[in-house]
Design a protein around this motif. Structure first.
Motif, PDB file in Angstrom:
ATOM      1  N   LYS A 337       9.294  75.298  89.148  1.00  0.00           N
ATOM      2  CA  LYS A 337       8.255  75.950  88.346  1.00  0.00           C
ATOM      3  C   LYS A 337       7.973  75.171  87.069  1.00  0.00           C
ATOM      4  O   LYS A 337       6.813  75.022  86.661  1.00  0.00           O
ATOM      5  N   ILE A 338       9.018  74.669  86.439  1.00  0.00           N
ATOM      6  CA  ILE A 338       8.830  73.894  85.208  1.00  0.00           C
ATOM      7  C   ILE A 338       8.017  72.629  85.499  1.00  0.00           C
ATOM      8  O   ILE A 338       7.108  72.270  84.729  1.00  0.00           O
ATOM      9  N   ARG A 339       8.324  71.960  86.601  1.00  0.00           N
ATOM     10  CA  ARG A 339       7.565  70.756  86.955  1.00  0.00           C
ATOM     11  C   ARG A 339       6.086  71.086  87.131  1.00  0.00           C
ATOM     12  O   ARG A 339       5.214  70.412  86.577  1.00  0.00           O
ATOM     13  N   GLU A 340       5.804  72.129  87.907  1.00  0.00           N
ATOM     14  CA  GLU A 340       4.413  72.520  88.156  1.00  0.00           C
ATOM     15  C   GLU A 340       3.690  72.840  86.845  1.00  0.00           C
ATOM     16  O   GLU A 340       2.549  72.402  86.624  1.00  0.00           O
ATOM     17  N   ASP A 341       4.330  73.626  85.985  1.00  0.00           N
ATOM     18  CA  ASP A 341       3.670  74.071  84.761  1.00  0.00           C
ATOM     19  C   ASP A 341       3.556  72.958  83.728  1.00  0.00           C
ATOM     20  O   ASP A 341       2.588  72.916  82.952  1.00  0.00           O
ATOM     21  N   ALA A 342       4.531  72.051  83.683  1.00  0.00           N
ATOM     22  CA  ALA A 342       4.442  70.928  82.752  1.00  0.00           C
ATOM     23  C   ALA A 342       3.261  70.030  83.097  1.00  0.00           C
ATOM     24  O   ALA A 342       2.542  69.546  82.209  1.00  0.00           O
ATOM     25  N   VAL A 343       3.031  69.835  84.380  1.00  0.00           N
ATOM     26  CA  VAL A 343       1.895  69.023  84.817  1.00  0.00           C
ATOM     27  C   VAL A 343       0.589  69.766  84.585  1.00  0.00           C
ATOM     28  O   VAL A 343      -0.371  69.218  84.021  1.00  0.00           O
ATOM     29  N   ALA A 344       0.526  71.041  84.996  1.00  0.00           N
ATOM     30  CA  ALA A 344      -0.719  71.801  84.918  1.00  0.00           C
ATOM     31  C   ALA A 344      -1.107  72.131  83.484  1.00  0.00           C
ATOM     32  O   ALA A 344      -2.288  72.054  83.115  1.00  0.00           O
ATOM     33  N   SER A 345      -0.135  72.528  82.665  1.00  0.00           N
ATOM     34  CA  SER A 345      -0.446  73.006  81.316  1.00  0.00           C
ATOM     35  C   SER A 345      -0.497  71.891  80.275  1.00  0.00           C
ATOM     36  O   SER A 345      -1.238  71.993  79.293  1.00  0.00           O
ATOM     37  N   TYR A 346       0.302  70.825  80.479  1.00  0.00           N
ATOM     38  CA  TYR A 346       0.434  69.812  79.437  1.00  0.00           C
ATOM     39  C   TYR A 346       0.162  68.390  79.899  1.00  0.00           C
ATOM     40  O   TYR A 346       0.232  67.462  79.107  1.00  0.00           O
ATOM     41  N   GLY A 347      -0.141  68.212  81.171  1.00  0.00           N
ATOM     42  CA  GLY A 347      -0.442  66.871  81.659  1.00  0.00           C
ATOM     43  C   GLY A 347       0.747  65.933  81.619  1.00  0.00           C
ATOM     44  O   GLY A 347       0.580  64.711  81.523  1.00  0.00           O
ATOM     45  N   SER A 348       1.950  66.473  81.714  1.00  0.00           N
ATOM     46  CA  SER A 348       3.147  65.636  81.648  1.00  0.00           C
ATOM     47  C   SER A 348       3.274  64.797  82.918  1.00  0.00           C
ATOM     48  O   SER A 348       2.861  65.207  84.007  1.00  0.00           O
ATOM     49  N   THR A 349       3.875  63.614  82.760  1.00  0.00           N
ATOM     50  CA  THR A 349       4.106  62.738  83.906  1.00  0.00           C
ATOM     51  C   THR A 349       5.575  62.419  84.107  1.00  0.00           C
ATOM     52  O   THR A 349       5.951  61.942  85.182  1.00  0.00           O
ATOM     53  N   ARG A 350       6.409  62.644  83.093  1.00  0.00           N
ATOM     54  CA  ARG A 350       7.833  62.359  83.263  1.00  0.00           C
ATOM     55  C   ARG A 350       8.669  63.369  82.478  1.00  0.00           C
ATOM     56  O   ARG A 350       8.185  64.022  81.545  1.00  0.00           O
ATOM     57  N   ALA A 351       9.919  63.463  82.894  1.00  0.00           N
ATOM     58  CA  ALA A 351      10.851  64.367  82.239  1.00  0.00           C
ATOM     59  C   ALA A 351      12.242  63.751  82.289  1.00  0.00           C
ATOM     60  O   ALA A 351      12.498  62.798  83.042  1.00  0.00           O
ATOM     61  N   GLU A 352      13.127  64.289  81.479  1.00  0.00           N
ATOM     62  CA  GLU A 352      14.533  63.911  81.516  1.00  0.00           C
ATOM     63  C   GLU A 352      15.380  65.167  81.644  1.00  0.00           C
ATOM     64  O   GLU A 352      15.066  66.206  81.058  1.00  0.00           O
ATOM     65  N   VAL A 353      16.445  65.054  82.410  1.00  0.00           N
ATOM     66  CA  VAL A 353      17.400  66.137  82.591  1.00  0.00           C
ATOM     67  C   VAL A 353      18.736  65.660  82.047  1.00  0.00           C
ATOM     68  O   VAL A 353      19.260  64.632  82.475  1.00  0.00           O
ATOM     69  N   GLY A 354      19.296  66.380  81.104  1.00  0.00           N
ATOM     70  CA  GLY A 354      20.598  65.968  80.558  1.00  0.00           C
ATOM     71  C   GLY A 354      20.765  66.459  79.141  1.00  0.00           C
ATOM     72  O   GLY A 354      19.812  66.934  78.516  1.00  0.00           O
ATOM     73  N   TRP A 355      22.002  66.407  78.679  1.00  0.00           N
ATOM     74  CA  TRP A 355      23.103  65.671  79.287  1.00  0.00           C
ATOM     75  C   TRP A 355      23.770  66.402  80.461  1.00  0.00           C
ATOM     76  O   TRP A 355      23.801  67.611  80.509  1.00  0.00           O
ATOM     77  N   ILE A 356      24.347  65.586  81.393  1.00  0.00           N
ATOM     78  CA  ILE A 356      25.139  66.104  82.495  1.00  0.00           C
ATOM     79  C   ILE A 356      26.488  65.395  82.471  1.00  0.00           C
ATOM     80  O   ILE A 356      26.549  64.156  82.412  1.00  0.00           O
ATOM     81  N   LEU A 357      27.565  66.153  82.484  1.00  0.00           N
ATOM     82  CA  LEU A 357      28.897  65.559  82.523  1.00  0.00           C
ATOM     83  C   LEU A 357      29.061  64.735  83.793  1.00  0.00           C
ATOM     84  O   LEU A 357      28.603  65.129  84.865  1.00  0.00           O
TER      85      LEU A 357
END
Length: 385
Positions: A337-357
């Motif tokens: 859902k976050i991916r869909e809304d980031a693209v639709a609402s803000y025109g985002s093309t990339r994201a980062e996930v972290g930190w991850i142990l």
């Protein structure tokens, strides 16, 4: 003592904190991909009167001088909540920390580390972890991979040679923190989509947006889940009520409802995923200065961070669901859902996930399943005192 010798000075008070912060800003400005941060925010983080972290921590700031010039800085600090944790989680009794590490050269680095160690030893600590600047929830770790691109919001950026200086002072790697880069303009792989679609058919599951009109209660829900979900993780220190209130106040301006989610099962909140638009993009444009005109650009960006990259810094599922198929399904549903809304609402093309142990196999498996790739690594070091 010669003027060429290194002196280590403890600093405190308003002037001392300003000197300490400005020295760090000077070092950061030298790095090609560093992003200038707001000075007022940096001052607040080291101010015991403003940052509730100091309600359960003691500390000392140090500045190194040589030939009349400031040539480095470091903090030594003790998180007293961390002292109460099981040693197998990385902290526990006798754990001191250093952070805010910057040095002109290796001689300065060794002198600063020795000063921090001496202070911690004098406070009864038996080992030291670092760099952690200053709470584990702020900027943990030293960047050891990924200096070739700018950091995202709330992430440190350090020159590659710092690692050798720290290791040369007798420190060994204790833990690696990973961040994953993700192209979000196209959908996730078929397997992930099937898992998400199956979840949407389950009437017990509800994936809802964070409701900012009920902000205080939403913050409480998120951080209560976080305190439970992360309680067995390496390096975990629980948020205090004061820190929960502080975090809620600081995060509210950058929380946008379309990209922040809470998952409910049978009407009960059991998981969350937070996403921050990358304020570093606008900070770079205004060179970290709100005045005279930077505040206009900042306000515009806060209202609608169009084109911003996104960072997913925190997610959690209640511990009772760990190692279950439902836990990973909820994670995939929220991030989809976050991916869909980031693209639709803000025109985002990339994201980062972290930190991850680096030993969090569940989160690493999720990161791999959505075709994300490691783009940064942060090291936390350990040394006996």
């Amino acid at each position: 003592m010669s003027d060429k010798e290194i002196r280590i000075e403890p600093v405190d008070g308003k002037k001392g904190r300003a000197r300490f912060v400005d020295l760090g800003r000077m070092f950061a400005a030298r790095e090609p991909h560093s992003v200038p941060q707001l000075r007022s925010e940096q001052l607040e983080l080291v101010d015991p009167g403003k940052n509730p972290f100091f309600g359960h921590a003691s500390h000392q700031l140090f500045v190194a001088t040589r030939d009349g010039k400031d040539v480095g800085r470091i903090s030594a600090h003790i998180d007293h909540l961390a002292l109460e944790l099981p040693p197998e989680q990385g902290m526990g009794p006798g754990t001191g920390m250093f952070g805010y590490f910057d040095a002109e050269d290796e001689d300065v680095a060794k002198a600063l580390l020795a000063a921090a160690e001496d202070w911690l030893r004098g406070e009864g600590m038996t080992h030291v972890l670092g760099p952690i600047s200053m709470s584990i929830w702020e900027e943990p770790g030293l960047l050891v991979r990924g200096q070739d691109h700018s950091p995202m919001i709330m992430m440190g950026h350090h020159p590659a040679h710092y690692a050798g200086w720290i290791e040369g002072a007798g420190y060994a790697l204790a833990k690696t923190l990973l961040t994953y880069d993700l192209e979000v303009s196209h959908d996730f792989p078929p397997l992930v989509r099937r898992i998400v679609q199956s979840g949407h058919r389950n009437e017990r599951i509800r994936i809802r947006r964070v409701d900012k009109s009920k902000w205080d209660s939403e913050v409480q829900i998120v951080l209560n889940i976080l305190n439970d979900a992360w309680s067995s993780n390496w390096g975990f220190v629980p948020f205090t009520p004061e820190e929960i209130a502080y975090a809620g106040k600081k995060l509210k301006p950058i929380i946008h409802e379309p990209i922040n989610y809470i998952a409910e099962v049978d009407g009960r909140p059991v998981a969350f995923m937070l996403t921050f638009p990358d304020v570093n993009g606008v900070l770079k444009r205004i060179e970290g200065k709100l005045f005279p005109f930077g505040w206009v650009k900042m306000l515009r960006w806060l209202r609608k961070p169009t084109g911003s990259a996104m960072r997913v810094p925190l997610m959690g599922v209640l511990k009772e669901l760990h190692n279950s198929r439902l836990a990973s399904q909820l994670a995939f549903m929220m991030i989809s859902k976050i991916r869909e809304d980031a693209v639709a609402s803000y025109g985002s093309t990339r994201a980062e996930v972290g930190w991850i142990l680096d030993d969090n196999q569940g989160m690493i498996a999720i990161a791999d399943a959505i075709d994300s790739k490691i783009n940064r690594e942060y090291a936390i070091y350990r040394k006996p005192l």
